[in-house]
Write a protein that holds these residues in place. Structure first.
Motif, short mmCIF file in Angstrom:
data_model
loop_
_atom_site.label_atom_id
_atom_site.label_comp_id
_atom_site.label_asym_id
_atom_site.label_seq_id
_atom_site.Cartn_x
_atom_site.Cartn_y
_atom_site.Cartn_z
N ASN A 54 0.86 -1.19 0.00
CA ASN A 54 0.00 0.00 0.00
C ASN A 54 0.90 1.24 0.00
O ASN A 54 1.48 1.59 1.03
CB ASN A 54 -0.92 0.00 1.23
CG ASN A 54 -1.85 -1.18 1.25
OD1 ASN A 54 -2.43 -1.54 0.21
ND2 ASN A 54 -2.00 -1.81 2.40
N PHE A 55 1.00 1.89 -1.15
CA PHE A 55 1.93 3.00 -1.33
C PHE A 55 1.16 4.32 -1.23
O PHE A 55 0.46 4.71 -2.17
CB PHE A 55 2.63 2.88 -2.67
CG PHE A 55 3.33 1.57 -2.87
CD1 PHE A 55 4.54 1.31 -2.24
CD2 PHE A 55 2.79 0.58 -3.67
CE1 PHE A 55 5.18 0.09 -2.40
CE2 PHE A 55 3.42 -0.63 -3.85
CZ PHE A 55 4.63 -0.88 -3.21
N LEU A 56 1.30 4.98 -0.08
CA LEU A 56 0.61 6.25 0.15
C LEU A 56 1.64 7.37 0.17
O LEU A 56 2.41 7.51 1.11
CB LEU A 56 -0.14 6.21 1.49
CG LEU A 56 -0.85 7.50 1.93
CD1 LEU A 56 -1.87 7.96 0.88
CD2 LEU A 56 -1.53 7.30 3.28
N PHE A 57 1.65 8.16 -0.90
CA PHE A 57 2.57 9.29 -1.02
C PHE A 57 1.84 10.49 -1.61
O PHE A 57 1.05 10.33 -2.56
CB PHE A 57 3.77 8.94 -1.92
CG PHE A 57 4.63 7.82 -1.40
CD1 PHE A 57 5.49 8.03 -0.33
CD2 PHE A 57 4.57 6.56 -1.97
CE1 PHE A 57 6.29 7.00 0.15
CE2 PHE A 57 5.37 5.53 -1.51
CZ PHE A 57 6.22 5.75 -0.44
N ALA A 58 2.11 11.66 -1.07
CA ALA A 58 1.56 12.92 -1.59
C ALA A 58 0.05 12.86 -1.74
O ALA A 58 -0.52 13.42 -2.68
CB ALA A 58 2.21 13.27 -2.93
N GLY A 59 -0.62 12.17 -0.79
CA GLY A 59 -2.08 12.12 -0.82
C GLY A 59 -2.66 11.11 -1.78
O GLY A 59 -3.89 11.05 -1.94
N LEU A 526 -7.64 19.35 6.92
CA LEU A 526 -6.72 18.87 5.89
C LEU A 526 -5.42 18.42 6.53
O LEU A 526 -4.76 19.19 7.22
CB LEU A 526 -6.45 19.99 4.87
CG LEU A 526 -7.71 20.59 4.22
CD1 LEU A 526 -7.34 21.83 3.40
CD2 LEU A 526 -8.40 19.57 3.33
N GLU A 527 -5.06 17.15 6.29
CA GLU A 527 -3.85 16.58 6.86
C GLU A 527 -3.05 15.86 5.79
O GLU A 527 -3.62 15.24 4.89
CB GLU A 527 -4.20 15.56 7.95
CG GLU A 527 -4.80 16.13 9.20
CD GLU A 527 -5.11 15.02 10.19
OE1 GLU A 527 -4.33 14.87 11.16
OE2 GLU A 527 -6.11 14.30 10.00
N LYS A 528 -1.73 15.93 5.91
CA LYS A 528 -0.87 15.16 5.04
C LYS A 528 -1.06 13.67 5.34
O LYS A 528 -1.44 13.28 6.43
CB LYS A 528 0.60 15.54 5.25
CG LYS A 528 0.90 16.99 4.93
CD LYS A 528 2.35 17.31 5.24
CE LYS A 528 2.67 18.77 4.96
NZ LYS A 528 4.06 19.11 5.34
N ASN A 529 -0.71 12.84 4.36
CA ASN A 529 -0.74 11.39 4.51
C ASN A 529 -2.15 10.84 4.73
O ASN A 529 -2.32 9.73 5.25
CB ASN A 529 0.17 10.93 5.65
CG ASN A 529 1.61 11.31 5.42
OD1 ASN A 529 2.11 11.23 4.30
ND2 ASN A 529 2.29 11.76 6.47
N ARG A 530 -3.16 11.61 4.36
CA ARG A 530 -4.53 11.10 4.32
C ARG A 530 -5.03 11.16 2.88
O ARG A 530 -4.64 12.03 2.12
CB ARG A 530 -5.45 11.91 5.23
CG ARG A 530 -5.31 11.53 6.70
CD ARG A 530 -6.37 12.21 7.55
NE ARG A 530 -6.34 11.72 8.92
CZ ARG A 530 -7.11 10.75 9.39
NH1 ARG A 530 -7.99 10.17 8.58
NH2 ARG A 530 -7.04 10.36 10.64
#
Length: 576
Positions: A54-59, A526-530
């Protein structure tokens, strides 16, 4: 992007690629002279996600179990930058098991095979500096169990990237990108055999950057608290690495660290998180404490202004106000129209917040997050107090920012008072926004007053013109209070008050006076990594400015019998 900017960008890219190709002719480093201890902090949960595919980058979330990073089609440039910066190595190292090590090794040597010859993305000085720091930090984790052929390839790539940085660090933008490039070059020079020649020039360049970018109050031109933490962390890493190698960081270097440390302490709330202004987030858990501990810098500034922010703390309550003009020019690329907006945290629980930066989502969310309605402050006629440029090349720069932002902090008989004003609405409406905030000594109560005033003849004439255009219907305004998503919000007493219930068990009551309506409306956090914004609520006081002076008073208070969680009281000691 204008034609000239596009041409400049292409020329910089070509020069980077040429320098990268030249760097591939570098002779390999053969070993480490010294290796800095790993100081980067990763996320165990993110590391587990990565090993599961699961690659979560830049939203963006890309789910491809069994795939390597380099087999993924990146959704956008932000995704590209994050994977080529290798900060994900911190997350895999935080897990540290055989699956995480295998993924880290496969992806690293996959990068060398695909991009190590100076081709493809990732060959910018800031990304290269970021990448070098992680490779050196986690070298033991990466080299364990590897054959000599792989080790030789690893050392050769480190040497090539170091040579590239030595030639191209100056092509980065001043500020955080350049700090990343120079810190990476210092790390490599200190750690790798045959690279010592790069240490002195890099240290000298870092000194200049400290003098140029870190002001006397320990702030940056961007006024982004999280970016200030990033710079502080890099300077601390470089200082410790230099000291461990028997070298002393320069006076300019240490002085910058000593100025930034107290400012960062001022810019964090009682829960340990940073104030979320001008594109910055709360900061990765533990990172600020780790950087402060490594620096050895103690104390914080007395409650007052730091990097243009005013902090008032009383009891278990902290309030941070944006009390200066927004950044302008190139430094305003991520700036927000947030003048006089505030955030409030009670103990370990954020309560009143700003929506935050939408940069990790898309351009529409990014633009919305920068607007005044996304902050806890007054909005006049739906407009922002500062405006984004409407055309290239400055469409991301804030334009028409307030020119005058007088502020003051004082003690009153029962607590502390902040007073401030700005003229961001003066030109269009003839009105100045004036905000007063008072907090009791025990932190259990807060009273606010927001006023709109036409202060002189010229302002009154402009106000009269606008009133004529509205057929004397007045100028609409809203005072917005965005609430953290972990807080339960409900309208009470027939709409006369709003209750806010924190997870600690605390109850706060909000009341307003002088507004036409008090409402609870939807908002976002608003949050990063979500993957998407979190739904939350906002309290909105609305009315119309009909005269030369309009005043709205409001209050936030804890009833005397409001409980306080024992866990929160214990954890508060960490940030006392």
């Amino acid at each position: 992007m204008s034609r000239s900017e596009n041409l400049s960008h292409r020329l910089t890219d070509l020069r980077n690629r040429f320098a990268a190709r030249r760097a591939t002719m570098t002779r390999a480093a053969t070993a480490f002279v010294s290796q800095p201890e790993p100081r980067t902090i990763g996320s165990f949960a993110k590391g587990r996600q990565l090993t599961a595919g699961n690659f979560l980058f830049a939203g963006h979330l890309v789910q491809k179990p069994g795939a390597t990073l380099w087999q993924i089609t990146p959704p956008d440039q932000g995704f590209v930058n994050e994977i080529h910066g290798f900060t994900w190595l911190d997350d895999l190292a935080a897990v540290g098991d055989s699956a995480a090590r295998s993924a880290a090794q496969t992806w690293l040597w996959g990068w060398i095979d695909a991009f190590g010859q100076g081709k493809g993305p990732g060959w910018t000085p800031d990304l290269t500096g970021r990448r070098l720091i992680r490779w050196i930090n986690h070298a033991i984790f990466l080299l364990t169990g590897q054959h000599k052929e792989h080790s030789d390839t690893f050392y050769l790539s480190l040497a090539q990237q170091t040579k590239f940085l030595a030639r191209r660090w100056h092509a980065t933008a001043p500020g955080l990108p350049r700090f990343e490039a120079l810190t990476g070059l210092i790390y490599a020079g200190l750690s790798l055999e045959g690279m010592e020649e790069h240490i002195a020039p890099a240290v000298k360049a870092l000194d200049r950057e400290c003098l140029d970018q870190v002001d006397e109050q320990g702030g940056l031109p961007t006024r982004n608290p999280e970016e200030l933490l990033d710079v502080f962390t890099l300077l601390t890493w470089a200082a410790v690495a230099l000291s461990e190698s028997g070298r002393s960081p320069s006076e300019a270097h240490w002085s910058a660290i000593e100025r930034i440390g107290p400012t960062l302490r001022t810019l964090r709330h009682s829960d340990g998180g940073l104030a979320r202004f001008h594109g910055g987030g709360r900061g990765l858990d533990g990172r600020l404490d780790s950087a402060l501990a490594a620096s050895g810098v103690r104390g914080r500034k007395a409650d007052g202004l730091a990097m243009g922010f005013a902090r008032i703390s009383a009891g278990r309550t902290s309030i941070i106000v944006d009390a200066a003009r927004p950044p302008t020019g190139p430094a305003s690329g991520n700036a927000h129209a947030s003048t006089l907006a505030f955030e409030l945290t009670s103990g370990r629980r954020p309560m009143i917040v700003n929506c935050g930066s939408g940069s990790s989502f898309d351009k529409d969310w990014r633009r919305a997050g920068r607007a005044t309605p996304s902050h806890s402050t007054l909005v006049l006629s739906g407009q922002s107090s500062s405006r984004l440029g409407a055309s290239a090349p400055k469409q991301n720069w804030l334009m028409d920012v307030p020119s005058n932002v007088p502020v003051g902090i004082s003690q009153v008989p029962d607590g502390f008072r902040f007073e401030g004003g700005h003229d961001g609405y003066l030109q269009n409406f003839g009105l100045t926004h004036i905000r007063k905030l008072e907090v009791t000594f025990d932190g259990a109560g807060m009273v606010g007053e927001d006023s709109l005033a036409a202060l002189d003849d010229a302002a009154q004439k402009q106000f009269d013109r606008v009133m004529d255009q509205t057929q004397l219907q007045g100028i609409p305004f809203e005072i917005r209070f965005h609430v953290h998503p972990d807080v339960d919000v409900s309208l009470d007493m027939g709409g006369a008050a709003v209750s806010l219930a924190l997870k600690s068990g605390e109850i706060w009551i909000f009341r307003g006076e002088g507004a036409t309506r008090i409402q609870v409306e939807p908002s976002v956090y608003l949050e990063k990594n979500r993957l998407k914004p979190r739904a939350t609520k906002q309290i909105v006081l609305s009315g119309r400015a009909m005269e030369y002076a309009t005043r709205v008073r409001w209050s936030l208070a804890k009833p005397a019998d409001s409980p306080v969680g024992i866990r929160d009281l214990v954890e508060d000691e960490t940030f006392a």
